[in-house]
Design a protein around this motif. Structure first.
Motif, short mmCIF file in Angstrom:
data_model
loop_
_atom_site.label_atom_id
_atom_site.label_comp_id
_atom_site.label_asym_id
_atom_site.label_seq_id
_atom_site.Cartn_x
_atom_site.Cartn_y
_atom_site.Cartn_z
N ARG A 29 1.96 -10.77 -55.87
CA ARG A 29 2.86 -11.38 -54.90
C ARG A 29 2.07 -12.37 -54.06
N LYS A 30 2.80 -13.08 -53.22
CA LYS A 30 2.15 -13.86 -52.18
C LYS A 30 1.69 -12.93 -51.07
N ALA A 31 0.50 -13.19 -50.57
CA ALA A 31 -0.07 -12.28 -49.57
C ALA A 31 0.72 -12.34 -48.27
N ASN A 32 0.99 -11.17 -47.71
CA ASN A 32 1.65 -11.10 -46.41
C ASN A 32 0.60 -11.06 -45.29
N GLN A 33 1.06 -10.95 -44.08
CA GLN A 33 0.13 -11.01 -42.94
C GLN A 33 -0.82 -9.81 -42.91
N LYS A 34 -0.34 -8.64 -43.33
CA LYS A 34 -1.21 -7.46 -43.35
C LYS A 34 -2.33 -7.63 -44.36
N ASP A 35 -2.00 -8.16 -45.54
CA ASP A 35 -3.03 -8.41 -46.55
C ASP A 35 -4.09 -9.38 -46.05
N ILE A 36 -3.64 -10.42 -45.36
CA ILE A 36 -4.58 -11.43 -44.85
C ILE A 36 -5.47 -10.85 -43.76
N ASP A 37 -4.91 -9.99 -42.89
CA ASP A 37 -5.71 -9.39 -41.82
C ASP A 37 -6.80 -8.48 -42.39
N VAL A 38 -6.46 -7.67 -43.39
CA VAL A 38 -7.45 -6.79 -44.01
C VAL A 38 -8.52 -7.62 -44.72
N TRP A 39 -8.09 -8.68 -45.38
CA TRP A 39 -9.02 -9.55 -46.11
C TRP A 39 -10.01 -10.23 -45.16
N GLN A 40 -9.52 -10.76 -44.04
CA GLN A 40 -10.39 -11.41 -43.08
C GLN A 40 -11.34 -10.42 -42.43
N ALA A 41 -10.88 -9.22 -42.17
CA ALA A 41 -11.75 -8.20 -41.58
C ALA A 41 -12.89 -7.83 -42.54
N CYS A 42 -12.58 -7.76 -43.81
CA CYS A 42 -13.62 -7.46 -44.80
C CYS A 42 -14.63 -8.60 -44.92
N ARG A 43 -14.14 -9.83 -44.84
CA ARG A 43 -15.04 -10.97 -44.93
C ARG A 43 -16.01 -11.02 -43.76
N GLU A 44 -15.59 -10.57 -42.60
CA GLU A 44 -16.47 -10.58 -41.43
C GLU A 44 -17.56 -9.51 -41.52
N LYS A 45 -17.37 -8.49 -42.33
CA LYS A 45 -18.37 -7.42 -42.47
C LYS A 45 -19.47 -7.77 -43.47
N GLU A 46 -19.26 -8.76 -44.29
CA GLU A 46 -20.13 -8.99 -45.43
C GLU A 46 -21.56 -9.34 -45.04
N HIS A 47 -21.77 -10.16 -44.02
CA HIS A 47 -23.11 -10.58 -43.65
C HIS A 47 -23.95 -9.41 -43.15
N GLN A 48 -23.40 -8.61 -42.24
CA GLN A 48 -24.13 -7.43 -41.75
C GLN A 48 -24.34 -6.42 -42.86
N MET A 49 -23.38 -6.32 -43.75
CA MET A 49 -23.51 -5.41 -44.88
C MET A 49 -24.66 -5.82 -45.80
N MET A 50 -24.85 -7.14 -45.99
CA MET A 50 -25.94 -7.64 -46.82
C MET A 50 -27.30 -7.32 -46.18
N LEU A 51 -27.41 -7.46 -44.86
CA LEU A 51 -28.66 -7.15 -44.18
C LEU A 51 -29.00 -5.66 -44.27
N ASP A 52 -27.99 -4.81 -44.10
CA ASP A 52 -28.22 -3.36 -44.23
C ASP A 52 -28.60 -2.98 -45.66
N ALA A 53 -27.98 -3.64 -46.63
CA ALA A 53 -28.30 -3.34 -48.03
C ALA A 53 -29.74 -3.74 -48.36
N ARG A 54 -30.21 -4.85 -47.81
CA ARG A 54 -31.60 -5.24 -48.03
C ARG A 54 -32.57 -4.23 -47.41
N ARG A 55 -32.21 -3.73 -46.24
CA ARG A 55 -33.08 -2.76 -45.57
C ARG A 55 -33.17 -1.47 -46.37
N ILE A 56 -32.04 -1.00 -46.90
CA ILE A 56 -32.02 0.24 -47.68
C ILE A 56 -32.83 0.07 -48.97
N ALA A 57 -32.68 -1.09 -49.63
CA ALA A 57 -33.43 -1.32 -50.87
C ALA A 57 -34.93 -1.39 -50.59
N ARG A 58 -35.31 -1.94 -49.44
CA ARG A 58 -36.73 -2.02 -49.09
C ARG A 58 -37.28 -0.64 -48.77
#
Length: 414
Positions: A117-146
């Motif tokens: 379907r075409k994305a509704n407002q709830k889908d877009i809000d969840v998607w944007q919230a996930c996109r904002e977590k990605e950078h901090q998630m990448m830093l934490d993943a590097r720390r765990i791998a190290r």
């Protein structure tokens, strides 16, 4: 067509804040111009039921529009994923998708993932919230791998649109056993983990950057296929084999070394081999270097006492080698170079001064300079005559007493 979200306000650009993912015009990364956008099929049954969907960075996939939704470029849609659903933007629709699928060797079939379907407002809000977590998630993943001690680098993290899965893109020169790493990631991030290894060139295309030429990287703007680059491409182009100069942002050889390689190979067909040995009356000569642009070959004697280089045209050197093949040694390089320069100078004479850049300019008059010389000579003559009448010179001239006369200080009563 420019992006409508990036228009100006009070003379300043507003910016759509999509970082090139708005998919509505020229600001998209790796865009494809839809020259069939204004043309549509007269019957809805004949419309091509597949669209191209763009996700984070340069990831594009084809989806089956099973419900025949009226989609245009830039629409945010929910598509099938494993598991759940993902959110993306339509980057191409219509008949041009057929040619793109043929170019990428993707066969149209109903087995392709579907569009929900075409994305509704709830889908877009969840998607944007996930996109904002990605950078901090990448830093934490590097720390765990190290902390675990794995020799790998987490380059990027991409969340699925519904937040149920995260894909970790990593680079490594060796094989990595990340079974323990996945368990650590699952307990830290509370989602399904997928590890995907990419090459160093793909990492540079995802992250982007500025090359040594001062422009944005080719792999992050328009280059879609990565061909192998070898050091022979640099040798054919007479470049120094210096890794710091011919390596790109990814640490591998630059992709632009292949751009002009075919032109150099065509030009080198007129040149003799670089390992040639020319028999002359004065001794053997070898090739020092070649100049592809001037089509010249530089020769020198093998004797280290004769270190002078002599330049000849490539066709002349071919004639010299043909004489050697016939069993006849050529003249010395000095004589050959002198004859070559005499012939070249006879053709390079500029009789009517066509090569002069100042032939249409009028020469500047030197009247002012002469006037200055005359005034200087007149003043010099006047000073010399005055010195003769006074009978003094600069060295024997007495100081003027009036000029250096001391004045007494006045008293208060005066």
């Amino acid at each position: 067509m420019a992006c409508s979200g990036c228009s100006t306000e009070n003379g300043l650009p507003k910016g759509c804040r999509n970082n090139g993912a708005c998919a509505s015009g020229s600001c998209e990364k790796l865009p494809v111009f839809d020259w069939l956008a204004n043309m549509s099929q007269p019957v809805d049954i004949l419309k091509f039921p597949y669209v191209e969907v763009k996700f984070k960075n340069d990831r594009k996939e084809f989806y089956y529009n099973i419900d025949n939704l009226p989609l245009v470029v830039g629409d945010v849609i929910a598509v099938e994923a494993n598991p759940g659903h993902d959110i993306g933007r339509v980057s191409l629709s219509g008949e041009l998708v057929r040619s793109q699928m043929k170019h990428r060797k993707v066969k149209p079939s109903e087995a392709l993932p579907k569009i929900y379907r075409k994305a509704n407002q709830k889908d877009i809000d969840v998607w944007q919230a996930c996109r904002e977590k990605e950078h901090q998630m990448m830093l934490d993943a590097r720390r765990i791998a190290r902390e675990i001690g794995l020799e790998m680098k987490i380059s990027d993290v991409e969340y699925q649109g519904d937040g149920s899965k995260a894909t970790f893109y990593y680079t490594s020169e060796t094989r990595v056993d990340f079974r323990q790493l996945i368990r650590e990631y699952a307990s830290a991030f509370r989602c399904r983990i997928e590890m995907r290894q990419i090459g160093f060139r793909q990492e540079a295309s995802k992250l982007g950057g500025i090359g040594s030429c001062g422009r944005e990287l080719c792999c992050s703007t328009w280059l879609t296929d990565f061909r192998s680059v070898s050091t022979s491409a640099a040798r054919y182009q007479q470049l120094s084999i210096n890794p710091q100069k011919i390596a790109g942002q990814c640490g591998k050889l630059k992709c632009c070394l292949n751009y002009e390689l075919d032109s150099y190979l065509d030009a080198l067909k007129d040149f003799p081999r670089t390992d040639l040995l020319l028999e002359t009356e004065k001794g053997k000569a070898y090739c020092v270097k070649i100049d592809v642009f001037k089509k010249e070959v530089w020769l020198a004697y093998q004797d280290p006492r004769l270190s002078t280089w002599y330049s000849f045209k490539a066709d002349k050197v071919q004639k010299f080698l043909a004489e050697n093949k016939a069993g006849k040694p050529t003249k010395s390089l000095e004589d050959l170079n002198q004859e070559y320069n005499e012939v070249a100078s006879s053709f390079n004479k500029d009789i009517i001064e066509e090569n002069s850049l100042q032939r249409f300019e009028t020469p500047k008059s030197k009247r002012r300079r002469k006037r200055n010389k005359n005034t200087y000579s007149k003043n010099k003559n006047k000073s010399s005559d005055k010195m003769k009448t006074d009978g003094t010179t600069n060295a024997k001239r007495k100081p003027n007493k009036k000029r250096y006369k001391k004045t007494k200080p006045k008293k208060k009563g005066d």
